[in-house]
Every structure is written in structure tokens, then in C-alpha cells.
Design an enzyme around this catalytic site. Structure first.
Site, PDB file in Angstrom:
ATOM      1  CG  ASP A   1     -18.272 -23.804  47.693  1.00 24.78           C
ATOM      2  OD1 ASP A   1     -17.801 -24.158  46.599  1.00 24.78           O
ATOM      3  OD2 ASP A   1     -17.629 -23.832  48.756  1.00 24.78           O
TER       4      ASP A   1
ATOM      5  CG  HIS B   1     -20.715 -18.930  48.572  1.00 25.02           C
ATOM      6  ND1 HIS B   1     -19.634 -18.165  48.971  1.00 25.02           N
ATOM      7  CD2 HIS B   1     -20.694 -20.053  49.317  1.00 25.02           C
ATOM      8  CE1 HIS B   1     -18.990 -18.796  49.945  1.00 25.02           C
ATOM      9  NE2 HIS B   1     -19.602 -19.945  50.165  1.00 25.02           N
TER      10      HIS B   1
END
Length: 278
Positions: free
Chosen positions: A103, A245
Site C-alpha cells: 500500500d 507498504h
């Protein structure tokens, strides 16, 4: 198994069964004929001894050939049965799939580093990118697509959905989709809602499918690579979706180390649609 494959398997089975029956019938007929000839030996056997022995040897050789043919036919039927049932020593091993997702990117350096590592390992991942970062680094988005990764929507500014900002949240999804579709030339249908906050009515309104997760090592909150790797490896099982991430250097390092360990354990990395819909 589709109906077409099933009918084809039945036809092949019938064919192999017919060939086996024919081979066994010819073998039995040859044996009966040989026995009848032997039971009718006359006094002229001495004069025809050599000729009879040669014929008998030829008959045995022919029978042996038919027996071998029947055994080959039986082996073929057994192989066919293994194909149909999925049994047998050569049957394909079961694939244990997992998906790793990233993300908040793309980051101008860390995402490139991650993509290099994924390419070296032959691993495909899913990237949920923000619209503002995609606008800044469209070349990285294109590289993701070219290398077989799945690209999803993570809103434009990483906004969390609340009761008060529904329309703003919806506008960010639409705007981000427009940015991504202009870059990659494809419709984007998967969304990772920030913090998991979602409104199911968006699925029909926007034709988008939310993708959440069930393994979260909280990589964004730690600089300890070993700790992140340990959490991922210990918590991950078949068909799990890992949340990470690509906006932090420790996250990228930990992700690649965890991928190596999970691949050693026999897992295959796929994009999320293979987990959700296969």
C-alpha cells in the site's frame, strides 16, 4: 472437470478397454489353437519334429508379443485412470498460494528496489497505489503492469472513509481510477480502502471490489527487519493475503526476506484475484 473433458476421458477409456479385450482374446485364441494342435500329434511326429518345434517356438514368440501388447494396453488404461482421478506418482503437486500486497506507493526509490527484488525471484504482487503518488511516478506504475503485478486503487490522498465524508471518498476513488486507467490503459476494479473502512454500496455504484487482508505485520510502525519478517512467516498460511507498504526501506527489505523464507516453505506468490476467485 468440464463436461467436454469428462466425455473425452470416457471415450479414451472405452477405446483402451476395447484394445485390452482384443489383446486378451487373441492371446486366449492362440493358446487354444496351440493346445488343439498338440493334442492331435500323429505317428509322423518324428518326421516333422524339427518343423513342429520351430512352429511351436514361433507360436510362443507370437503369444509373448500379444501378452506384452496387452500389458502395454493395461498400462495405458492405468495412466488414463490416473489422469482422470488425479492420482499417480507423476500427479501435479498441490500449489499453496499466498498473496503479498503493498500500500501507499509508489515511492520513487523503495518501490523500484522492491520491483527489482520481485523480478529476481519471479514473484508477482499486488500494489494498491494512491492517486497523488501515481501522478508523480507514472513510469513506475507502467513497470508494475509490464512485469505482471496487479494494480489497485488506494484513494487519491489516503483518506479514511467516515459517515461525514462519503462523497469525498467516492470522488477520490473515481479520480484515482481515471489517473490509473490513463497510465495503464485498463480499468481498475480492486480497491484497498485505507484502514479497512468501506461502504458496500460502492461495489455496485463504482463496479469496484474491496480487498482487505488477514496478515498484518505492522511494518509501517517498526524499523526492526527481523521482527517484521518473523511476524509475516509465523502468521502466514495458505490463501492468506499479506499487508505491507512499499514506502519504507525496512518494509521492502523485510518483504523480500519473508518472501524467500515462505518460498522455501513451498508457497507460491500470486496476485489477489487468484486468492479471491480461483
Amino acid at each position: 472437470m468440464s463436461m467436454k473433458k469428462f466425455l473425452t476421458a470416457i471415450l479414451l477409456f472405452d477405446l483402451m478397454a476395447g484394445l485390452l479385450f482384443l489383446g486378451l482374446w487373441e492371446r486366449e485364441s492362440s493358446a487354444v489353437t496351440a493346445w488343439g494342435n498338440n493334442s492331435g500329434i500323429s505317428e509322423e511326429e518324428g518326421e516333422r519334429g524339427t518343423e513342429e518345434r520351430e512352429a511351436e517356438a514361433s507360436g510362443r514368440e507370437e503369444q509373448g508379443s500379444k501378452v506384452q501388447e496387452a500389458e502395454v494396453q493395461w498400462d495405458g488404461m492405468e495412466t488414463l485412470n490416473n489422469v482422470i482421478t488425479g492420482r499417480g506418482g507423476e500427479a501435479a503437486e498441490e500449489v499453496r498460494k499466498i498473496a503479498i500486497t503493498f500500500d501507499d506507493g509508489p515511492h520513487p526509490y523503495y518501490t523500484e528496489q522492491l520491483l527489482d527484488g520481485l523480478k529476481e525471484r519471479g514473484v508477482h504482487a499486488t500494489f494498491f497505489v494512491t492517486g497523488e503518488h501515481a501522478e508523480l511516478h507514472p513510469d513506475i506504475i507502467r513497470r508494475m503492469q509490464e512485469e505482471g503485478h496487479l494494480i489497485g486503487n488506494h484513494t487519491y490522498s489516503h483518506i479514511q472513509l467516515t459517515k461525514q465524508n462519503r462523497e469525498t471518498f467516492k470522488e477520490e476513488l473515481i479520480h484515482t481510477n481515471e489517473i490509473l486507467e490513463e497510465i495503464i490503459g485498463e480499468e481498475v476494479v480492486y480497491v484497498r480502502p485505507p484502514y479497512g473502512s468501506w461502504d458496500k454500496s460502492f461495489e455496485k455504484e463504482l463496479n469496484m471490489f474491496p480487498v482487505l487482508w488477514n496478515v498484518d505485520p505492522l511494518d509501517w510502525s517498526s524499523c526492526n527487519v527481523s521482527c517484521i519478517v518473523e511476524k509475516i512467516v509465523n502468521k502466514t498460511g495458505e490463501n492468506d493475503i499479506i499487508l505491507m507498504h512499499d514506502y519504507y526501506d525496512t518494509s521492502v527489505t523485510a518483504a523480500l526476506e519473508a518472501i524467500d523464507k515462505l518460498m522455501e516453505e513451498g508457497y507460491t506468490f500470486v496476485t489477489v484475484e487468484e486468492i479471491l476467485f480461483d
